[in-house]
Scaffold this motif. Structure first.
Motif, PDB file in Angstrom:
ATOM      1  N   LYS A 190      11.018   6.657   4.519  1.00  0.00           N
ATOM      2  CA  LYS A 190      10.503   5.678   3.773  1.00  0.00           C
ATOM      3  C   LYS A 190       9.264   4.970   4.386  1.00  0.00           C
ATOM      4  O   LYS A 190       7.925   4.713   3.757  1.00  0.00           O
ATOM      5  CB  LYS A 190      11.438   4.387   3.362  1.00  0.00           C
ATOM      6  CG  LYS A 190      11.036   3.609   2.360  1.00  0.00           C
ATOM      7  CD  LYS A 190      12.042   2.522   2.110  1.00  0.00           C
ATOM      8  CE  LYS A 190      11.511   1.331   1.013  1.00  0.00           C
ATOM      9  NZ  LYS A 190      10.427   0.752   1.516  1.00  0.00           N
ATOM     10  N   GLU A 191       9.128   4.857   5.654  1.00  0.00           N
ATOM     11  CA  GLU A 191       7.986   4.058   6.348  1.00  0.00           C
ATOM     12  C   GLU A 191       6.744   4.792   6.198  1.00  0.00           C
ATOM     13  O   GLU A 191       5.746   4.404   6.125  1.00  0.00           O
ATOM     14  CB  GLU A 191       8.472   3.979   7.799  1.00  0.00           C
ATOM     15  CG  GLU A 191       7.325   3.321   8.647  1.00  0.00           C
ATOM     16  CD  GLU A 191       7.517   3.468  10.199  1.00  0.00           C
ATOM     17  OE1 GLU A 191       6.589   3.094  10.937  1.00  0.00           O
ATOM     18  OE2 GLU A 191       8.799   3.603  10.670  1.00  0.00           O
ATOM     19  N   VAL A 192       6.900   6.256   6.609  1.00  0.00           N
ATOM     20  CA  VAL A 192       5.812   7.235   6.475  1.00  0.00           C
ATOM     21  C   VAL A 192       5.203   7.219   4.844  1.00  0.00           C
ATOM     22  O   VAL A 192       3.992   6.982   4.790  1.00  0.00           O
ATOM     23  CB  VAL A 192       6.344   8.694   6.827  1.00  0.00           C
ATOM     24  CG1 VAL A 192       5.210   9.640   6.382  1.00  0.00           C
ATOM     25  CG2 VAL A 192       6.788   8.691   8.171  1.00  0.00           C
ATOM     26  N   LYS A 193       6.076   7.329   3.856  1.00  0.00           N
ATOM     27  CA  LYS A 193       5.662   7.051   2.637  1.00  0.00           C
ATOM     28  C   LYS A 193       4.950   5.791   2.427  1.00  0.00           C
ATOM     29  O   LYS A 193       3.749   5.940   1.691  1.00  0.00           O
ATOM     30  CB  LYS A 193       6.810   7.309   1.638  1.00  0.00           C
ATOM     31  CG  LYS A 193       7.301   8.654   1.387  1.00  0.00           C
ATOM     32  CD  LYS A 193       8.483   8.718   0.677  1.00  0.00           C
ATOM     33  CE  LYS A 193       9.195   9.927   0.756  1.00  0.00           C
ATOM     34  NZ  LYS A 193      10.387  10.227  -0.219  1.00  0.00           N
ATOM     35  N   ASP A 194       5.499   4.806   2.879  1.00  0.00           N
ATOM     36  CA  ASP A 194       4.848   3.476   2.557  1.00  0.00           C
ATOM     37  C   ASP A 194       3.459   3.541   3.244  1.00  0.00           C
ATOM     38  O   ASP A 194       2.299   2.932   2.728  1.00  0.00           O
ATOM     39  CB  ASP A 194       5.737   2.260   3.111  1.00  0.00           C
ATOM     40  CG  ASP A 194       6.961   2.206   2.249  1.00  0.00           C
ATOM     41  OD1 ASP A 194       7.057   2.549   0.917  1.00  0.00           O
ATOM     42  OD2 ASP A 194       7.902   1.489   2.762  1.00  0.00           O
ATOM     43  N   ILE A 196       1.332   5.836   4.098  1.00  0.00           N
ATOM     44  CA  ILE A 196       0.540   6.800   3.219  1.00  0.00           C
ATOM     45  C   ILE A 196       0.026   6.093   1.673  1.00  0.00           C
ATOM     46  O   ILE A 196      -1.037   6.270   1.524  1.00  0.00           O
ATOM     47  CB  ILE A 196       1.181   8.170   3.088  1.00  0.00           C
ATOM     48  CG1 ILE A 196       1.336   8.885   4.381  1.00  0.00           C
ATOM     49  CG2 ILE A 196       0.343   9.068   2.075  1.00  0.00           C
ATOM     50  CD1 ILE A 196       2.071  10.098   4.182  1.00  0.00           C
ATOM     51  N   ASN A 197       1.067   5.434   1.241  1.00  0.00           N
ATOM     52  CA  ASN A 197       0.677   4.971  -0.212  1.00  0.00           C
ATOM     53  C   ASN A 197      -0.052   3.384   0.002  1.00  0.00           C
ATOM     54  O   ASN A 197      -0.489   3.019  -1.112  1.00  0.00           O
ATOM     55  CB  ASN A 197       1.940   4.748  -0.827  1.00  0.00           C
ATOM     56  CG  ASN A 197       2.748   5.772  -1.209  1.00  0.00           C
ATOM     57  OD1 ASN A 197       2.008   6.886  -1.533  1.00  0.00           O
ATOM     58  ND2 ASN A 197       3.836   6.033  -1.464  1.00  0.00           N
ATOM     59  N   SER A 198      -0.205   3.003   1.220  1.00  0.00           N
ATOM     60  CA  SER A 198      -0.791   1.566   1.299  1.00  0.00           C
ATOM     61  C   SER A 198      -2.235   1.748   1.115  1.00  0.00           C
ATOM     62  O   SER A 198      -3.057   0.871   1.603  1.00  0.00           O
ATOM     63  CB  SER A 198      -0.319   1.130   2.653  1.00  0.00           C
ATOM     64  OG  SER A 198      -0.632   1.689   3.775  1.00  0.00           O
ATOM     65  N   ASN A 199      -2.959   2.746   1.402  1.00  0.00           N
ATOM     66  CA  ASN A 199      -4.337   3.026   1.209  1.00  0.00           C
ATOM     67  C   ASN A 199      -4.813   3.845   0.335  1.00  0.00           C
ATOM     68  O   ASN A 199      -3.989   4.769   0.077  1.00  0.00           O
ATOM     69  CB  ASN A 199      -4.911   3.205   2.552  1.00  0.00           C
ATOM     70  CG  ASN A 199      -4.389   4.892   3.426  1.00  0.00           C
ATOM     71  OD1 ASN A 199      -4.860   5.883   3.042  1.00  0.00           O
ATOM     72  ND2 ASN A 199      -3.401   4.561   3.876  1.00  0.00           N
ATOM     73  N   VAL A 200      -5.862   3.840  -0.331  1.00  0.00           N
ATOM     74  CA  VAL A 200      -6.467   4.713  -1.190  1.00  0.00           C
ATOM     75  C   VAL A 200      -6.893   6.119  -0.852  1.00  0.00           C
ATOM     76  O   VAL A 200      -6.721   7.222  -1.561  1.00  0.00           O
ATOM     77  CB  VAL A 200      -7.728   4.326  -1.956  1.00  0.00           C
ATOM     78  CG1 VAL A 200      -7.519   2.984  -2.638  1.00  0.00           C
ATOM     79  CG2 VAL A 200      -8.956   3.937  -0.652  1.00  0.00           C
ATOM     80  N   ASP A 201      -7.027   6.316   0.510  1.00  0.00           N
ATOM     81  CA  ASP A 201      -7.231   7.720   1.036  1.00  0.00           C
ATOM     82  C   ASP A 201      -6.014   8.480   1.322  1.00  0.00           C
ATOM     83  O   ASP A 201      -6.081   9.661   1.927  1.00  0.00           O
ATOM     84  CB  ASP A 201      -8.254   7.685   2.223  1.00  0.00           C
ATOM     85  CG  ASP A 201      -9.588   6.963   1.991  1.00  0.00           C
ATOM     86  OD1 ASP A 201     -10.066   7.451   0.813  1.00  0.00           O
ATOM     87  OD2 ASP A 201      -9.961   6.500   2.888  1.00  0.00           O
ATOM     88  N   SER A 202      -4.744   7.854   1.024  1.00  0.00           N
ATOM     89  CA  SER A 202      -3.593   8.534   1.239  1.00  0.00           C
ATOM     90  C   SER A 202      -3.335   9.055   2.889  1.00  0.00           C
ATOM     91  O   SER A 202      -2.872  10.110   3.187  1.00  0.00           O
ATOM     92  CB  SER A 202      -3.218   9.780   0.348  1.00  0.00           C
ATOM     93  OG  SER A 202      -3.218   9.319  -1.026  1.00  0.00           O
ATOM     94  N   GLN A 203      -3.779   8.210   3.627  1.00  0.00           N
ATOM     95  CA  GLN A 203      -3.723   8.436   5.157  1.00  0.00           C
ATOM     96  C   GLN A 203      -2.634   7.649   5.724  1.00  0.00           C
ATOM     97  O   GLN A 203      -2.219   6.680   5.267  1.00  0.00           O
ATOM     98  CB  GLN A 203      -5.148   8.080   5.921  1.00  0.00           C
ATOM     99  CG  GLN A 203      -6.247   9.096   5.427  1.00  0.00           C
ATOM    100  CD  GLN A 203      -7.456   8.743   6.447  1.00  0.00           C
ATOM    101  OE1 GLN A 203      -7.606   7.663   6.708  1.00  0.00           O
ATOM    102  NE2 GLN A 203      -8.310   9.791   6.413  1.00  0.00           N
ATOM    103  N   TYR A 204      -1.966   8.298   6.879  1.00  0.00           N
ATOM    104  CA  TYR A 204      -1.008   7.688   7.690  1.00  0.00           C
ATOM    105  C   TYR A 204      -1.693   6.769   8.795  1.00  0.00           C
ATOM    106  O   TYR A 204      -2.034   7.140   9.777  1.00  0.00           O
ATOM    107  CB  TYR A 204      -0.129   8.925   8.373  1.00  0.00           C
ATOM    108  CG  TYR A 204       0.863   7.951   9.155  1.00  0.00           C
ATOM    109  CD1 TYR A 204       2.068   7.352   8.241  1.00  0.00           C
ATOM    110  CD2 TYR A 204       0.871   7.944  10.745  1.00  0.00           C
ATOM    111  CE1 TYR A 204       3.314   6.978   9.113  1.00  0.00           C
ATOM    112  CE2 TYR A 204       1.974   7.500  11.241  1.00  0.00           C
ATOM    113  CZ  TYR A 204       3.042   7.005  10.414  1.00  0.00           C
ATOM    114  OH  TYR A 204       3.943   6.331  11.260  1.00  0.00           O
TER     115      TYR A 204
END
Length: 345
Positions: A190-194, A196-204
């Motif tokens: 869940k942490e990784v998904k959150d 990645i979803n937290s920015n428009v570029d879908s970056q970790y």
């Protein structure tokens, strides 16, 4: 009016020629030094060519290498002329070439001076090429499985450890890019998904830096992850705590290193230029003192040597007049060729 006229006898001419011969061989060694400095700087730039945005920075070391080779050739010829000036028979073959040779030496010295100025000005160009190059290199840090980029992680890690720096401008530059490969991310977390979803570029993205940013002199174990999360570490406040990573940006560190190197090289090239001007002036005195012998058949007769046959102003005026005459001559030749073509047509 003759500029800086000096009277010579045989003893003075011999001493001047012998002293110049020795100085010319010092100048040959100085040429080897310039060549070596250019080669060394070129190697230093090539070591980190991957983090530079273009190859324009190689112009100055290439020019230094060229000037070093030219210095060796020019000074070897000058030394031979001084050696042969002690023998009237041997010197006779050099007389027609001396004036063009001295003009060539003047042009060479001007180019050597320009090279020194370019050494001092390279720092500004490096700032721009490193800023863009480091920014792009950091984006490729994670691409350890991509052909052509797999070496970038090692290059950046080695650089950060060697120069004791972190990021482009500072360590926070790593917070703005994904520097961990997707291959090492657990996408079921869940942490990784959150993240990645937290920015428009879908970056970790995370508030962490690579291990190479850690300062081994710090007494505390390196805090390289969750650097802005005070609750993640015992007795830690990232606002007041002395971070145990390198705070200096790598661009500043590299510009400082290369800039210092180029300032040293530039100063040495200026010293070499002064030596080259000195031997050129000496050769002019050798040339004029032998050309004005009171009795050309008596080598022991007195003579006069000078730096310029006329004053600086008169000499400059003569040069400009000659250039104008050459320009008019070229125009006349071009006009004649055009007229001949028109006649044939």
């Amino acid at each position: 009016m003759v500029l800086l006229k000096v009277k010579f006898n045989l003893k003075k001419r011999v001493k001047l020629a012998q002293g110049l011969w020795l100085m010319y061989w010092f100048a040959v060694m100085a040429g080897v030094l310039v060549f070596s400095m250019g080669l060394f700087f070129k190697i230093e730039l090539r070591k980190r060519s991957e983090i530079m945005d273009n190859n324009e920075s190689h112009f100055v070391p290439n020019l230094l290498i060229l000037m070093g080779v030219l210095a060796c050739v020019v000074n070897a010829v000058g030394g031979k002329i001084c050696y042969d000036s002690l023998d009237a028979t041997k010197f006779a073959k050099w007389k027609p070439m001396l004036k063009p040779f001295l003009l060539g030496c003047l042009a060479f010295n001007v180019l050597l001076f320009v090279t020194a100025l370019l050494c001092f000005s390279l720092r500004l160009a490096l700032q721009f090429t490193l800023a863009e190059g480091l920014r792009n290199s950091m984006k490729y840090y994670k691409d350890t499985d991509t052909p052509g980029r797999c070496f970038m992680k090692k290059t950046l890690d080695m650089m950060q450890m060697e120069f004791r720096c972190c990021g482009n401008n500072n360590y926070r530059d790593w917070f703005e890019i994904q520097w961990v490969s997707n291959r090492y991310l657990d996408f079921s977390s869940k942490e990784v998904k959150d993240r990645i979803n937290s920015n428009v570029d879908s970056q970790y993205l995370m508030d962490g830096v690579p291990f190479s940013c850690c300062n081994p002199s710090s007494p505390r174990p390196c805090i390289q992850y969750q650097m802005t999360n005070n609750s993640a570490h015992y007795s830690y406040d990232h606002y007041t705590e002395e971070l145990n990573i390198w705070k200096r940006g790598c661009r500043d560190a590299l510009v400082s290193y290369y800039g210092g190197l180029m300032n040293t090289i530039g100063a040495l090239v200026l010293l070499v230029t002064m030596l080259e001007v000195g031997v050129m002036v000496g050769l002019q005195y050798v040339n004029t003192s032998l050309a004005t012998l009171a009795n050309p058949e008596d080598p022991e007769s007195e003579s006069e040597g000078w730096l310029l046959e006329k004053s600086v102003k008169e000499t400059f005026t003569d040069i400009m007049e000659k250039m104008k005459t050459m320009g008019k001559g070229n125009q006349v030749e071009e006009g004649g060729e055009e007229q001949a073509v028109a006649t044939v047509s």
